[in-house]
Design an enzyme around this catalytic site. Sequence first.
Site, PDB file in Angstrom:
ATOM      1  N   CYS A 121       0.827  -1.213   0.000  1.00 26.50           N
ATOM      2  CA  CYS A 121       0.000   0.000   0.000  1.00 26.50           C
ATOM      3  C   CYS A 121       0.855   1.255   0.000  1.00 26.50           C
ATOM      4  CB  CYS A 121      -0.933  -0.016   1.213  1.00 26.50           C
ATOM      5  SG  CYS A 121      -1.923   1.464   1.331  1.00 26.50           S
TER       6      CYS A 121
ATOM      7  N   CYS B  94      -1.538   1.810  -2.957  1.00 25.98           N
ATOM      8  CA  CYS B  94      -2.518   2.885  -2.695  1.00 25.98           C
ATOM      9  C   CYS B  94      -1.911   4.285  -2.652  1.00 25.98           C
ATOM     10  CB  CYS B  94      -3.219   2.678  -1.354  1.00 25.98           C
ATOM     11  SG  CYS B  94      -3.373   1.005  -0.799  1.00 25.98           S
TER      12      CYS B  94
ATOM     13  N   LYS C 260      -0.068   5.478  -5.926  1.00 27.00           N
ATOM     14  CA  LYS C 260      -1.124   5.514  -6.958  1.00 27.00           C
ATOM     15  C   LYS C 260      -2.006   6.741  -6.798  1.00 27.00           C
ATOM     16  CE  LYS C 260      -4.854   4.371  -5.987  1.00 27.00           C
ATOM     17  NZ  LYS C 260      -5.333   3.017  -5.786  1.00 27.00           N
TER      18      LYS C 260
ATOM     19  N   TYR D 145       6.931   4.852   9.248  1.00 25.40           N
ATOM     20  CA  TYR D 145       6.576   3.494   9.695  1.00 25.40           C
ATOM     21  C   TYR D 145       7.722   2.899  10.509  1.00 25.40           C
ATOM     22  CZ  TYR D 145       2.163   2.455   7.285  1.00 25.40           C
ATOM     23  OH  TYR D 145       0.848   2.407   6.911  1.00 25.40           O
TER      24      TYR D 145
ATOM     25  N   ALA E  58      12.851 -13.414   5.676  1.00 24.51           N
ATOM     26  CA  ALA E  58      12.752 -14.457   6.701  1.00 24.51           C
ATOM     27  C   ALA E  58      11.841 -15.556   6.181  1.00 24.51           C
ATOM     28  CB  ALA E  58      12.177 -13.872   7.987  1.00 24.51           C
TER      29      ALA E  58
ATOM     30  N   TYR F 113      -9.287  -3.153 -10.570  1.00 19.94           N
ATOM     31  CA  TYR F 113      -8.891  -1.912  -9.890  1.00 19.94           C
ATOM     32  C   TYR F 113      -7.689  -1.248 -10.565  1.00 19.94           C
ATOM     33  CZ  TYR F 113     -11.604  -2.971  -5.640  1.00 19.94           C
ATOM     34  OH  TYR F 113     -12.602  -3.192  -4.730  1.00 19.94           O
ATOM     35  N   ILE F 114      -6.577  -1.999 -10.623  1.00 15.82           N
ATOM     36  CA  ILE F 114      -5.319  -1.395 -11.062  1.00 15.82           C
ATOM     37  C   ILE F 114      -5.413  -0.955 -12.519  1.00 15.82           C
ATOM     38  CG2 ILE F 114      -2.848  -1.843 -11.405  1.00 15.82           C
ATOM     39  CD1 ILE F 114      -2.985  -3.750  -8.992  1.00 15.82           C
TER      40      ILE F 114
ATOM     41  N   GLU G 196      -7.541   2.207 -12.817  1.00 13.90           N
ATOM     42  CA  GLU G 196      -6.894   3.374 -12.212  1.00 13.90           C
ATOM     43  C   GLU G 196      -5.744   3.862 -13.086  1.00 13.90           C
ATOM     44  OE1 GLU G 196      -8.082   2.569  -7.555  1.00 13.90           O
ATOM     45  OE2 GLU G 196      -6.079   1.992  -8.178  1.00 13.90           O
TER      46      GLU G 196
ATOM     47  N   HIS H 221     -26.722  22.444   0.683  1.00 13.75           N
ATOM     48  CA  HIS H 221     -26.732  22.964  -0.680  1.00 13.75           C
ATOM     49  C   HIS H 221     -25.697  24.064  -0.863  1.00 13.75           C
ATOM     50  CE1 HIS H 221     -28.568  23.666  -4.547  1.00 13.75           C
ATOM     51  NE2 HIS H 221     -28.638  24.959  -4.292  1.00 13.75           N
TER      52      HIS H 221
ATOM     53  N   GLU I  34     -25.542  16.169  -1.530  1.00 14.97           N
ATOM     54  CA  GLU I  34     -26.949  16.390  -1.185  1.00 14.97           C
ATOM     55  C   GLU I  34     -27.875  15.476  -1.998  1.00 14.97           C
ATOM     56  OE1 GLU I  34     -28.810  20.195  -2.294  1.00 14.97           O
ATOM     57  OE2 GLU I  34     -27.118  20.564  -3.607  1.00 14.97           O
TER      58      GLU I  34
END
Length: 449
Positions: A43, A48, A51, A100, A116, A179-180, A183, A438, A443
């Site tokens: 991702c 994600c 992209k 991360y 691993a 999806y890919i 897109e 509005h 809406e």
Amino acid sequence: MAEFDYDLFVIGAGSGGVRAARVSAAFGANVAIAEEHKVGGTCVIRGCVPKKLLVYGAHFAEDLKDAQKFGWQLSEQPSFDWPTLRDNVLKEVDRINGAYTDTLNSHDVEIYHERATISGPNEVTLASGETKSAKYILVATGAWPHIPEFPGSKHAISSNEVFHLDTLPKRVLIAGAGYIANEFAGIFNKLGSKVTLINRSDVILRQYDQSIRDRLLQISMMKGIEFRFNAQFENIERNDDGSLEVRMSNHDPITVDQVLIATGRVPKTDGLGLESAGVELDDGGAIVVDEYSKSNVDSVYAVGDVTNRVQLTPVAIREGNAFAETVFNDTPTTVDYGCIPSAVFSHPPLAAVGLTEGEARNQLGSIKVYQSDFRAMKDVLAERNERALYKMVTDADTDRVVGLHMIGPDAPEILQAAAVAIKAKLTKADFDNVVALHPTMAEELVLLR
Ligand code: NDP
């Protein structure tokens, strides 16, 4: 002396693995994680996030054009520089990779930047040859692009490579209609490439509501994307000038500069040593798990795409969280897979939650369908001939909204909020009770007839 080196050893630092590692560590577990690529997983690194940034970048093509109808005069013809967008996106990916890593470090999760594999129910072997023991092993290795076998397939790229292209292809063929494919068809089309999308069947985005996918197909064709259906690769050959000659069933050959294959993703279990621990896989190579993400081996769990339940990042994150709660917080937790909203960041984007009209008809028998087919205000002024479509499906007996399907500007942003109402089992009357805000596109949801 502890019986094991770690309470938990996670293989794969993607969305599910990182969440499980971090939360387990916060519950007091002694945790290690191994990652052979960058921390962040598909991702963040090659999915994600980059992209969506490319989608933003590509959308400026329309915005710059439409701006002129709003009085903006551009002193020169706008031009696009692919390396600038590519490098800025990759820089952002590096930043998130760092964030991360910091999160794992701040939770005292030990990171092994190497591959691993499993060498026993409580043992992993690192690429360096070192072995580590753990009370629990969590496999979170994700999925990998599926590349069909045919002569010349080596000339094609997958979504792994598409973010690193040296140059923007003038002509690109995209295989797959999920999806890919949709897109990237939108991204390349907006950035100026000639896009041809081929699929083995005659449908795009099979799991979405028919009206919504028909609308995307119609708008995509209007934008100049060419679709070839019932087309299977026969071969790809490289021409002397570097271009690619693609032959396929039922259609003429085509010459392009790049071929992107996006025909699904398969669980990444090959060579992981799962057999050495006796872990059961299904026919597609996914790890078979129970509702708590436990495999048939008590010490081995798996979350995310490697289990092939729902291939979506937020689902992997929930599974990672539930695993930590179950195993390290004494709170057995399952994931609720009902009413998961999803979106395709095509041009325009589409989004959905709940049952399609077809599914609802099959499951409930008696349903009502409400639709709004409209042009967004901004598109009217810009003379952009693209119609948005919102469709609500209700259970005719109870009035409960069972599905919502949208295509149009910002559809995913709007649908995320509306999904709360669908998940909460609200009725069409509940939507109608809300006063419209509005002027907005959203809406339409409370004005559906
Ligand atoms: P998808 O499953 O969305 O679509 C696969 C496409 O490839 C379909 O059109 C399918 O055709 C076709 N196909 C499948 N198998 C073969 C085959 N053996 N040979 C030829 N064609 C084939 O896959 P993607 O690769 O686009 O995406 C993978 C996953 O990643 C998605 O399932 C999604 O969960 C996730 N993803 C999510 C995104 C998001 O949330 N916005 C964005 C990108 C990816 P047919 O339908 O005719 O069978």
